[in-house]
Design an enzyme around this catalytic site. Structure first.
Site, PDB file in Angstrom:
ATOM      1  N   LYS A   1       0.859  -1.195   0.000  1.00 18.42           N
ATOM      2  CA  LYS A   1       0.000   0.000   0.000  1.00 18.42           C
ATOM      3  C   LYS A   1       0.890   1.237   0.000  1.00 18.42           C
ATOM      4  O   LYS A   1       1.880   1.290   0.729  1.00 18.42           O
ATOM      5  CB  LYS A   1      -0.895  -0.031   1.244  1.00 18.42           C
ATOM      6  CG  LYS A   1      -1.929   1.095   1.298  1.00 18.42           C
ATOM      7  CD  LYS A   1      -2.831   0.969   2.526  1.00 18.42           C
ATOM      8  CE  LYS A   1      -3.930   2.021   2.531  1.00 18.42           C
ATOM      9  NZ  LYS A   1      -4.812   1.894   3.710  1.00 18.42           N
TER      10      LYS A   1
ATOM     11  N   SER B   1      -9.933   2.161   2.746  1.00 18.17           N
ATOM     12  CA  SER B   1      -8.981   2.851   1.906  1.00 18.17           C
ATOM     13  C   SER B   1      -7.990   1.943   1.180  1.00 18.17           C
ATOM     14  O   SER B   1      -7.386   2.378   0.211  1.00 18.17           O
ATOM     15  CB  SER B   1      -8.199   3.852   2.741  1.00 18.17           C
ATOM     16  OG  SER B   1      -7.355   3.178   3.664  1.00 18.17           O
TER      17      SER B   1
ATOM     18  N   SER C   1     -10.354  -0.035   6.991  1.00 17.12           N
ATOM     19  CA  SER C   1      -9.690   0.111   5.686  1.00 17.12           C
ATOM     20  C   SER C   1      -9.019  -1.138   5.139  1.00 17.12           C
ATOM     21  O   SER C   1      -8.586  -1.148   3.982  1.00 17.12           O
ATOM     22  CB  SER C   1      -8.651   1.231   5.752  1.00 17.12           C
ATOM     23  OG  SER C   1      -9.271   2.477   5.628  1.00 17.12           O
TER      24      SER C   1
END
Lengths: 496, 95
Positions: A80, A161, A185
Site C-alpha cells: 500500500k 482505503s 480500511s
C-alpha cells in the site's frame, strides 16, 4: 507450469512450490509482473516497480539455492502506498506527496524484505487512507475486478482505503498485499473484493514509517486470498519495534500453526446491536449461515450485547479527524512534498495546503481543527474519548462470556462509483461494523463467505480479544472451509 | 449550534488551508451535517468515565537519553522543495 498458472497459486502454495523447486522466484515474479501490466485499467498500482522486483527475485533465487530462504523468500507482493519505501516514491494517494521519495524504509516493509518478499509496486489508496471507496485518491479511483451479473457496465468501487491492495490481490496481480486499517480500511475492501483481510491488535505491527492518519487507531495488516496466506504474511509483518512507542513487546507466534480446524467448545458471540434496521436480507442470511457453520463445527453461538455500538461512528468521526488534523500539520511545503509559493510564509502554507490536499482530507482537517480548538475540546474530543472508553468496556465485558465475535463486515456489497460521493455521511456508514473494534484496538478479520444476488462477494467479520489473533485465525479457517468460497472475477480487463 | 461562514473561514485559516469561496460555502453545510450527527454523543452519560488514552493497556518504555541517530543533512534535505546551504528555506519572515 505455465505463466498463467503461477498467478493461480496462493502465497503459502507458492512458498511450498519454490521450496520444492517446481519453479524459480524469477518465473513467479515475471508471471505477476505480466499480470500487473495487463491490468492497468484497474488502476490498482500508483507506482509499478518491475525492474526492482526482477532484481530482488534474482537475489531470492540465489538465497534459495544457498539454503538461506526467508519466510517469504521470492514471493511477489504489493505494498500500500502509505508505507515509506527507501528510494521508491511514496504518495499516500495525495498531490501533496506526489514527488516524495523516502530515504528510509518503514519497519513493516523492512521486515517483509528481510523475509525475502518481493515488492511489485505501490498500491493505490484513498488520499491519506481517508475514504471507503478509493475514490479520494489523487491518482484516480481503483476499479473493482468484480462486476455485477447483468450490469457489467457499472464500475464498482473496491472499497477503501486499501482499495488498490484489495483489487490487486483479488485480480491475482499479487500473491498478497499490505494494507492499513484505521476504521475498516483493510476489512471493508477485503469484503468488497472477495478476499481475506486482517487488522491485527493495535500495537502488533509497528507504525514506524507508515504515513500517519489517526495514530491511536492506525494499524498495518495483511490481505490475501486465504486465511493461511494472511497468517503467513502477518508472521512476517508483526513484532516489536523500539521506534514505535506503542509497539508491543510480545513474541510473534507461528500463526499458521493456529489453523487447527478445531473450534469445538469455543464460544462465539453475536451482538444484538449489529442487527441494524435496513440490513439487506442477503447479509443477514449470510450472517445466520455463518452461525450455523460454526455450530455445526462444534462451537457454541450465543447472543451478546455491545450497548454503545450506535455511538461508535460519531466517536470515530471526532477522534480520527482530530488526530488527522494534528498529524497532517506537517505538510507545510517546507521539508518535503508539494509547495505553492505565496507572498509570505503564512500564504505559502495556505496555498500549499489549499491545493495539495483533496476535498475529503480538507473536510477532515477542518472537523479536527474545530473539535480541538479552544472552547470546544471538552465538548467534542474529550467527550468522544470518554465514550470510546465505554465502547472498549462493552467488548471487554463481552469477552468475559465469549471467545470471539461474529458479525457482517459491511452493510452492503460493493457499490458503484459516484453513488456515495455527494454525501460524506452515507460514505461514513460503510464502516458501521468495523469501527467499534478499531476504537477498542481489537483484532478483526474479514473473509468472503458468499455472493449476493448480483454475484458480488459478501464478507463476515470475526473480532477477537487483544493479541489473540490466533483464535481469530483459527475460527476464520473453520468458516473458510465451511463456506468453500471459490467464486472469482472474470478477467475482463485482459480483453479490454 | 451551527457554524456560519465566518467561523468556517476562521477554521480554514487556523488549519492553514486556502479554500475558494465556493468550497467554503459547501463546507458550511457539510461541517454542520457532520457536527449535527456527532451531537448524539451528548445522550451518553460519561460522568466518572475516564477518557481513553490508549487502545491497548501498556506503559510507556523508558530508554537511555542519548543520541542514537542523525548526522545526515543531505538525506534530510533530499525531498525539500527548496534547500540552500544545508538549510530548508521559507519566504522571508523578518524585515
Amino acid at each position: 507450469m505455465s505463466t498463467a498458472d503461477l498467478t493461480e497459486l496462493g502465497l503459502a502454495e507458492a512458498r511450498d512450490g519454490l521450496k520444492a523447486g517446481d519453479f524459480s522466484a524469477r518465473e513467479l515474479v515475471d508471471a505477476h509482473i505480466e499480470a500487473m501490466e495487463a491490468a492497468q485499467v484497474l488502476n490498482a498500482f500508483i507506482t509499478e516497480t518491475p525492474d526492482l522486483a526482477r532484481e530482488r527475485a534474482a537475489a531470492a533465487d540465489k538465497r534459495i539455492a544457498a539454503g538461506e530462504a526467508g519466510l517469504l523468500e521470492g514471493l511477489p507482493i504489493g505494498i500500500k502506498d502509505l508505507f515509506c519505501t527507501d528510494g521508491v516514491r511514496t504518495t499516500a494517494g495525495s498531490r501533496i506527496l506526489d514527488n516524495f521519495i523516502p530515504v528510509y524504509e518503514s519497519t513493516v516493509t523492512a521486515k517483509l524484505r528481510e523475509a525475502g518478499a518481493v515488492m511489485l509496486g505501490k498500491l493505490n489508496l484513498d488520499e491519506f487512507a481517508m475514504g471507503s471507496s478509493n475514490e479520494t485518491s489523487y491518482f484516480g479511483p481503483v476499479r473493482n475486478p468484480w462486476r455485477r451479473a447483468g450490469d457489467p457496465a457499472a464500475e464498482l468501487v473496491p472499497g477503501g482505503s486499501s482499495g488498490g491492495s484489495a483489487a490487486a490481490v483479488a485480480a491475482r496481480l499479487a500473491l498478497a498485499a499490505t494494507g492499513t486499517d484505521t476504521g475498516g480500511s483493510i476489512r471493508q475492501p477485503a469484503a468488497f473484493t472477495g478476499i481475506v483481510g486482517l487488522k491485527p491488535t493495535y500495537g502488533r505491527c509497528s507504525r514506524w514509517g507508515i504515513i500517519a492518519f489517526a495514530s491511536s487507531l492506525d494499524q498495518a495488516g495483511p490481505m490475501g486470498r486465504s486465511v493461511r496466506d494472511v497468517a503467513l504474511m502477518l508472521r512476517a509483518m508483526a513484532g516489536f519495534d523500539e521506534k514505535d512507542s506503542t509497539s508491543v513487546d510480545a513474541p510473534v507466534p507461528d500463526y499458521e500453526a493456529a489453523l487447527t480446524g478445531d473450534v469445538r467448545g469455543l464460544k462465539v458471540g453475536v451482538p444484538v446491536e449489529y442487527r441494524a434496521d435496513g440490513m439487506p436480507e442477503e447479509i443477514s442470511a449470510l450472517w445466520q449461515q455463518g452461525m450455523e457453520w460454526l455450530r455445526a463445527a462444534g462451537a457454541e453461538v450465543r447472543e451478546i450485547s455491545l450497548p454503545h455500538t450506535k455511538y461508535a461512528l460519531p466517536t470515530y468521526y471526532i477522534v480520527a479527524p482530530a488526530e488527522a488534523s494534528s498529524n497532517l500539520a506537517r505538510y507545510d511545503g517546507v521539508r518535503y512534498g508539494h509547495r505553492e509559493d505565496g507572498g509570505n510564509l503564512i500564504e505559502m502554507y495556505e496555498n500549499t495546503r489549499g491545493s495539495g490536499f483533496g476535498d475529503e482530507v480538507q473536510r477532515r482537517i477542518m472537523i479536527g481543527t474545530y473539535v480541538l480548538s479552544a472552547g470546544y475540546y471538552d465538548a467534542y474530543y474529550l467527550k468522544a474519548q470518554k465514550v470510546r472508553t465505554l465502547i472498549a468496556r462493552d467488548f471487554s465485558d463481552a469477552f468475559g462470556d465469549v471467545d470471539v465475535i461474529l458479525t457482517p463486515t459491511a452493510p452492503s456489497a460493493a457499490f458503484a462509483r459516484g453513488e456515495k460521493t455527494d454525501d460524506p455521511l452515507s460514505m461514513y456508514l460503510n464502516d458501521v461494523f468495523t469501527v467499534p473494534a478499531s476504537l477498542a484496538g481489537l483484532p478483526g478479520i474479514s473473509l468472503p463467505c458468499g455472493l449476493n444476488g448480483e454475484g458480488l462477494p459478501l464478507g463476515l467479520q470475526l473480532i477477537g480479544r487483544a493479541f489473540d489473533e490466533e483464535t481469530v485465525l483459527r475460527v476464520a479457517g473453520v468458516l473458510e472451509e465451511a463456506a468453500a468460497f471459490d467464486a472469482r472475477p472474470a478477467q475482463w480487463w485482459r480483453e479490454a | 449550534m451551527s457554524l456560519d461562514k465566518a467561523t468556517v473561514t476562521k477554521i480554514a485559516h487556523l488549519a492553514r488551508m486556502k479554500l475558494s469561496e465556493d468550497r467554503l460555502d459547501h463546507m458550511v453545510g457539510e461541517l454542520n451535517n457532520i457536527l449535527d450527527w456527532v451531537e448524539t454523543l451528548k445522550q451518553v452519560d460519561t460522568e466518572d468515565v475516564p477518557p481513553m488514552t490508549s487502545a491497548v493497556r501498556h506503559s510507556l518504555r523508558m530508554r537511555e537519553d542519548k543520541v542514537t541517530d542523525g548526522g545526515y543533512v543531505d538525506r534530510i534535505l533530499a525531498n525539500a522543495p527548496d534547500a540552500e546551504d544545508g538549510f530548508f528555506t521559507v519566504p522571508k519572515v523578518v524585515e
